[in-house]
Enzyme design. Sequence first.
Site, PDB file in Angstrom:
ATOM      1  N   ARG A  80       0.906  -1.149   0.000  1.00 49.07           N
ATOM      2  CA  ARG A  80       0.000   0.000   0.000  1.00 49.07           C
ATOM      3  C   ARG A  80       0.945   1.198   0.000  1.00 49.07           C
ATOM      4  O   ARG A  80       1.558   1.512   1.026  1.00 49.07           O
ATOM      5  CB  ARG A  80      -0.872  -0.012   1.250  1.00 49.07           C
ATOM      6  N   GLY A 110      -7.247  -3.742  -6.288  1.00 47.50           N
ATOM      7  CA  GLY A 110      -8.581  -3.246  -5.930  1.00 47.50           C
ATOM      8  C   GLY A 110      -8.773  -1.791  -6.315  1.00 47.50           C
ATOM      9  O   GLY A 110      -8.087  -1.251  -7.195  1.00 47.50           O
ATOM     10  N   ASP A 140     -12.626  -8.257  -0.873  1.00 44.16           N
ATOM     11  CA  ASP A 140     -13.799  -7.536  -0.354  1.00 44.16           C
ATOM     12  C   ASP A 140     -15.000  -7.551  -1.306  1.00 44.16           C
ATOM     13  O   ASP A 140     -16.118  -7.288  -0.889  1.00 44.16           O
ATOM     14  CB  ASP A 140     -13.437  -6.073  -0.058  1.00 44.16           C
ATOM     15  N   MET A 182     -12.948 -10.143   7.498  1.00 45.05           N
ATOM     16  CA  MET A 182     -12.521  -8.994   6.695  1.00 45.05           C
ATOM     17  C   MET A 182     -13.592  -8.617   5.673  1.00 45.05           C
ATOM     18  O   MET A 182     -14.582  -9.317   5.507  1.00 45.05           O
ATOM     19  CB  MET A 182     -11.229  -9.331   5.965  1.00 45.05           C
ATOM     20  N   ALA A 199     -24.897 -19.512   9.221  1.00 35.11           N
ATOM     21  CA  ALA A 199     -24.821 -18.669  10.420  1.00 35.11           C
ATOM     22  C   ALA A 199     -26.231 -18.299  10.861  1.00 35.11           C
ATOM     23  O   ALA A 199     -27.184 -18.355  10.082  1.00 35.11           O
ATOM     24  CB  ALA A 199     -24.025 -17.410  10.107  1.00 35.11           C
TER      25      ALA A 199
HETATM   26  O1  F6P Z   1      -8.944  -4.855   1.057  1.00 38.16           O
HETATM   27  C1  F6P Z   1      -8.580  -6.116   1.481  1.00 38.16           C
HETATM   28  C2  F6P Z   1      -8.409  -6.135   2.968  1.00 38.16           C
HETATM   29  O2  F6P Z   1      -8.018  -7.441   3.351  1.00 38.16           O
HETATM   30  C3  F6P Z   1      -9.636  -5.681   3.781  1.00 38.16           C
HETATM   31  O3  F6P Z   1     -10.602  -6.688   3.912  1.00 38.16           O
HETATM   32  C4  F6P Z   1      -9.000  -5.281   5.080  1.00 38.16           C
HETATM   33  O4  F6P Z   1      -9.781  -4.321   5.759  1.00 38.16           O
HETATM   34  C5  F6P Z   1      -7.696  -4.685   4.658  1.00 38.16           C
HETATM   35  O5  F6P Z   1      -7.396  -5.239   3.381  1.00 38.16           O
HETATM   36  C6  F6P Z   1      -6.560  -4.957   5.581  1.00 38.16           C
HETATM   37  O6  F6P Z   1      -5.415  -4.405   5.040  1.00 38.16           O
HETATM   38  P1  F6P Z   1      -3.997  -4.494   5.705  1.00 38.16           P
HETATM   39  O7  F6P Z   1      -3.520  -5.895   5.596  1.00 38.16           O
HETATM   40  O8  F6P Z   1      -3.169  -3.538   4.914  1.00 38.16           O
HETATM   41  O9  F6P Z   1      -4.181  -4.069   7.125  1.00 38.16           O
END
Ligand code: F6P
Length: 370
Positions: A80, A110, A140, A182, A199
């Site tokens: 990121r 994404g 997601d 997540m 669930a």
């Molecule tokens: O966007 C994918 C994702 O796994 C989300 O579900 C989650 O909120 C986020 O990335 C977590 O990101 P990181 O591993 O950078 O904390």
Amino acid sequence: MRPMGLEKGARVAVLTSGGDAPGMNAALRAAARVGAEIGLDMVGVEDGYAGLIEGRIAPLDIRLLDEASRRGGTALGTARCKPFATPEGQKRAREALAKNDIRALLVIGGNGSLTGARTLRDVETKGGPLIVGGVPASIDNDLACTSMSIGVDTAMNTIVEACDRIFDTATAHKRTFIVEVMGRDCGYLAMTAGIAAGADAVLVREADKTEAQIVDQVVRTMQRAYGPQPDGSATKRRVLVIKSEGVPIESARLKELVVEKTHSLFPDVDTRVTVLGHVVRGGTPTAFDRLLGARLANAAIRAMVAGQSDFMAGWCGPGITRPACPWDPYVVLTPLEEVLAETAKLMAGDSDLARWRKRVFAEVEDILQR
Ligand code: F6P
């Protein structure tokens, strides 16, 4: 102006960016193999936009990707990358593309990753403006203009498997489990996995509930499960609540508030929290995710060769109205601008798909609780 297509020998860079998603490696493998077959010079960028800024670019190794395609994560690495959003970062990325004679860039990632791809579409190369393509990859499933993103199916299966395990121990002890999964602000993963796992309740951000209403939903689910059954059948011995991480209440606090309201009603029931976290994002990609990655990457590379640019190759399905591309009847190419605008609407609850999801999520709430 529509960019010219790619000549034999043109150099095409591929990168994976943002959160990794199982199936990314299969997409890389397909891009490498299809590109090589067409006669392109396929290279990979390490660690997403971070590696692009630093010019870390090397030929794609098909043999290595053959092995990697069986595994989750991404063989190229991902990041990121905050610096890429700055003018200096953008300048360095453009310079690296020019210096390495990159004619086309395929971004697998994404929403943020495709937003980044769009900013590079006017980079001048020897053959005309840089050709840019995108392939949706995010567990997601929060991208519009594709019915599925790479990684969703695997993540869903991982959650279902975890829930099956939790069911066993929950039933043995007569416990309520709140399982956090997540999905960022998108409840798709939680809801689909919740239905598949059986669930008793699924909590999603899209329901727009207050803290009190969320607690109430869990309490009602427990009363329905552990209280006398209308048809005289046996009461349940467990309750499983799947909570999407975007729901605005910490799972630990939710548990506390639920216990406060239920301990006198059901003194023999214990309530626990399991946060699945990154377990959901890793793991062996399902056959569907491998094929999805391969088919989207195949179509994307062929579209770039034909001169298409500034698009995302998405998977057909409900809500996808554009015609299929010529290379795969299941793949639809949508301009990146439209993808990003529709995605923003989806997340703001302001598109037909968003409204449909919200309505169905509400209907499912009552059905699961029975
Ligand atoms: O966007 C994918 C994702 O796994 C989300 O579900 C989650 O909120 C986020 O990335 C977590 O990101 P990181 O591993 O950078 O904390």
